[in-house]
Design a protein around this motif. Structure first.
Motif, short mmCIF file in Angstrom:
data_model
loop_
_atom_site.label_atom_id
_atom_site.label_comp_id
_atom_site.label_asym_id
_atom_site.label_seq_id
_atom_site.Cartn_x
_atom_site.Cartn_y
_atom_site.Cartn_z
N ILE A 242 1.21 -0.97 0.20
CA ILE A 242 -0.21 0.20 0.15
C ILE A 242 0.99 0.90 -0.39
O ILE A 242 1.46 1.43 0.87
CB ILE A 242 -1.00 0.41 1.59
N GLU A 243 0.83 2.82 -0.94
CA GLU A 243 1.32 3.13 -1.09
C GLU A 243 0.51 4.80 -1.12
O GLU A 243 -0.48 4.42 -1.46
CB GLU A 243 2.02 3.44 -2.17
N SER A 244 0.74 5.34 0.10
CA SER A 244 0.00 6.94 0.32
C SER A 244 1.19 8.08 -0.14
O SER A 244 1.58 7.92 0.58
CB SER A 244 0.26 6.67 1.37
N VAL A 245 0.22 8.72 -0.98
CA VAL A 245 1.11 10.47 -1.12
C VAL A 245 0.07 11.22 -0.53
O VAL A 245 -1.14 11.15 -0.58
CB VAL A 245 1.36 10.01 -2.66
N LEU A 250 -5.39 13.23 -0.76
CA LEU A 250 -4.81 11.79 -0.26
C LEU A 250 -5.08 10.83 -0.85
O LEU A 250 -5.55 10.62 -1.75
CB LEU A 250 -4.70 11.72 1.26
N ARG A 251 -3.23 10.78 -1.69
CA ARG A 251 -3.95 9.44 -2.92
C ARG A 251 -3.88 8.01 -2.60
O ARG A 251 -2.06 8.14 -1.68
CB ARG A 251 -3.05 10.49 -3.96
N THR A 252 -4.04 7.33 -2.26
CA THR A 252 -3.25 5.83 -2.28
C THR A 252 -3.24 5.23 -3.54
O THR A 252 -4.18 4.81 -3.99
CB THR A 252 -4.13 5.29 -1.19
N SER A 253 -2.32 4.16 -3.54
CA SER A 253 -2.28 3.00 -4.10
C SER A 253 -2.06 2.16 -3.66
O SER A 253 -1.61 1.60 -2.94
CB SER A 253 -0.98 3.79 -4.77
N VAL A 270 -4.41 -0.30 -8.16
CA VAL A 270 -5.22 0.42 -8.28
C VAL A 270 -4.87 1.80 -7.26
O VAL A 270 -4.70 1.66 -5.79
CB VAL A 270 -6.15 -0.28 -7.53
N ASP A 271 -5.71 2.39 -7.77
CA ASP A 271 -5.36 4.33 -7.61
C ASP A 271 -6.03 5.43 -7.39
O ASP A 271 -7.54 4.83 -7.64
CB ASP A 271 -4.32 5.02 -8.32
N ALA A 272 -6.15 5.47 -6.27
CA ALA A 272 -8.29 5.87 -4.92
C ALA A 272 -7.69 7.55 -4.91
O ALA A 272 -6.33 7.72 -3.97
CB ALA A 272 -8.16 5.67 -3.55
N ASP A 273 -8.33 8.10 -5.79
CA ASP A 273 -8.37 9.38 -5.10
C ASP A 273 -9.29 10.15 -4.92
O ASP A 273 -10.12 9.71 -5.72
CB ASP A 273 -7.67 10.45 -6.65
N GLU A 274 -9.43 10.48 -3.51
CA GLU A 274 -10.85 11.22 -2.94
C GLU A 274 -12.03 9.76 -3.40
O GLU A 274 -11.76 8.95 -2.67
CB GLU A 274 -11.84 12.54 -4.24
N SER A 275 -13.07 9.70 -4.40
CA SER A 275 -13.67 8.78 -4.73
C SER A 275 -13.77 8.47 -5.58
O SER A 275 -14.16 7.67 -6.01
CB SER A 275 -15.82 9.58 -4.26
N TYR A 276 -12.52 8.35 -6.54
CA TYR A 276 -12.46 7.47 -7.65
C TYR A 276 -11.61 6.51 -7.29
O TYR A 276 -10.27 6.24 -6.76
CB TYR A 276 -12.08 8.48 -8.45
N LEU A 277 -11.53 5.43 -8.32
CA LEU A 277 -10.77 4.43 -8.12
C LEU A 277 -10.49 4.06 -9.94
O LEU A 277 -11.79 3.93 -10.73
CB LEU A 277 -11.44 2.98 -8.02
#
Length: 340
Positions: A242-245, A250-253, A270-277
């Motif tokens: 899990i990577e968080s930037v 906040l973006r989590t991969s 899988v990139d999660a940015d706000e409510s998007y995947l």
């Protein structure tokens, strides 16, 4: 607009349906605030105690009757800290009715992501109007103007914003300007407010909204939250890292390795940015723009990015979106062109 599932129907929602609706809507809100969802469940159960709420399909709406879109604007966390006083839907819809000179027959949620679905049910019960079995978005988007109705050219205004602090503000103007004003009102309202807008006829709801959402969510089961929602499994994988930037947001991969019969398959991100995947498999997009992606645990539970851990075995599942989203980048239709 997607096809409606099943024959036209009218049903009644009762107190027990609040929990069922919350369970079915829960997967569509990444990082849903549990405290806020519980506040809204309590509110909806309290309002629906006095009388059931009618749930008509879009095919049963009166062509010329007036309907409105409702939503929570701002932060669910702020709602959990600054509780609603229960008058917000009544104040907002009354202001909207005065502006358009017509009574609202029913409401529908802007989208049915977690809190919004339950909020719409609480609003319908408080107002004594129908909850339309549809939503105005067909997916999760973080802004009030980013809807199927905007794509179709239905104006967002006039709209009303009811603050939990007691103020009610009516806003009229072009969609782009309203979208700039609403966040400022939210900021002055303690971080959240109740929104009612997109006044439209039953004919327009039928033409542009995403039908059948509420009834499909009511079919959710423990361990199978997507039971009533058509979906397909893209792949199964093991989470490796899990990577968080930290940036503007906040973006989590979530890094995964695909599970295949003969060993290891593609490397998936899988990139999660706000409510998007969004997902890449060996650098290639895994799903089209007309699909929304979910990470599902082995027990069938939809996982937020924050709950994904290395070593977990998961499935990546795609839910089809209304075709208007895929077509949005190539053309604009409708009666209002100056939209965003």
């Amino acid at each position: 607009m997607t096809e409606n599932q099943g024959a036209p129907h009218t049903s009644r929602l009762r107190r027990a349906d609040v929990a069922r609706l919350a369970r079915g809507a829960r997967p569509f809100a990444s990082g849903v605030n549990s405290a806020a969802l519980q506040v809204l469940r309590d509110w909806a159960e309290s309002e629906i105690e006095a009388a059931d709420v009618e749930l008509p399909s879009v095919f049963e709406l009166d062509d010329d009757a007036l309907y409105a879109v409702v939503t929570l604007v701002g932060s669910p966390t702020a709602l959990a800290e600054g509780l609603p006083d229960g008058t917000e839907p009544v104040r907002a819809v009354a202001a909207l009715e005065r502006a358009v000179g017509k009574s609202v027959r029913g409401v529908l949620p802007i989208n049915t992501a977690g809190e919004n679905a339950v909020l719409a049910l609480a609003a319908a019960a408080a107002l004594g109007v129908d909850l339309v079995d549809a939503d105005a978005c067909g997916r999760v988007r973080p802004t009030v103007q980013d809807t199927l109705l905007t794509l179709a050219g239905v104006p967002i205004a006039p709209c009303a914003i009811a603050s939990p602090l007691g103020e009610t503000t009516l806003v009229d103007g072009m969609t782009a300007r309203v979208a700039q004003i609403v966040p400022r009102l939210v900021g002055a309202s303690g971080g959240w407010a109740f929104f009612a807008g997109y006044a439209l006829t039953g004919r327009e709801v039928r033409a542009h909204a995403n039908p059948g959402t509420i009834s499909r969510y009511l079919e959710a089961e423990p361990g199978n939250e997507l039971a009533g929602v058509p979906h397909r499994t893209l792949l199964r994988a093991t989470i490796t890292n899990i990577e968080s930037v930290d940036g503007v947001t906040l973006r989590t991969s979530i890094l995964m390795t695909e599970l295949v019969a003969d060993g290891f398959g593609r490397r998936v991100r899988v990139d999660a940015d706000e409510s998007y995947l969004g997902a890449l498999a060996d650098g290639v997009p895994l799903q089209s723009a007309a699909h929304e992606l979910f990470v599902i645990s082995e027990s069938g539970e939809v996982l937020d990015p924050e709950r994904c851990l290395p070593g977990m075995r998961v499935a990546l599942v795609a839910v089809e979106l209304p075709g208007a989203w895929e077509a949005a980048s190539t053309h604009t239709t409708g009666r209002e062109r100056d939209v965003i």
